[in-house]
Design an enzyme around this catalytic site. Sequence first.
Site, PDB file in Angstrom:
ATOM      1  CG  ASP A  29      -2.069   0.942   1.117  1.00  0.00           C
ATOM      2  OD1 ASP A  29      -3.217   0.475   1.013  1.00  0.00           O
ATOM      3  OD2 ASP A  29      -1.832   2.174   1.100  1.00  0.00           O
ATOM      4  CG  HIS A  98      -8.729  -3.196  -2.455  1.00  0.00           C
ATOM      5  ND1 HIS A  98      -9.675  -2.450  -3.124  1.00  0.00           N
ATOM      6  CD2 HIS A  98      -8.497  -2.543  -1.297  1.00  0.00           C
ATOM      7  CE1 HIS A  98      -9.993  -1.388  -2.402  1.00  0.00           C
ATOM      8  NE2 HIS A  98      -9.297  -1.424  -1.273  1.00  0.00           N
TER       9      HIS A  98
END
Length: 108
Positions: A29, A98
């Site tokens: 991320d 996701h």
Amino acid sequence: METIFQQIIDKKADAKILFENKRVIAFYDINPKAPGHFLVVPKVYSRNFKTIKEKDMLYLIKIARKLALKEIKKLNVDGFRLIVNNEASAKQVVFHTHVHIIPSEKGM
Ligand code: 5GP
């Protein structure tokens, strides 16, 4: 409209990829909530867990768990959070399914 995750899948945008095969891609991320925070994304488009095909969801979770176990071993921590945000009201910002894997932090 093409999401940033579609661009990462298509290699039109950069990401620090930790795993990829024909069905899924996993990358760190850009704004980690803890060290080792990564996302696992199915390559076939769906908006979120409300609409993903069950077989794709089960595969995604299986890979997410496998990668999570590897990552926490690497970081030497004993746990992780597995989060899926579905719709804006539930904090979904990128509208391509996701799974977040957020390893526990050391000393917590
Ligand atoms: P959501 O709130 O939709 O579940 O989470 C989307 C996540 O994608 C956020 O944690 C955000 O930091 C991450 N993200 C957004 N844009 C990018 C990007 O361009 N690259 C990477 N690696 N992560 C991104």
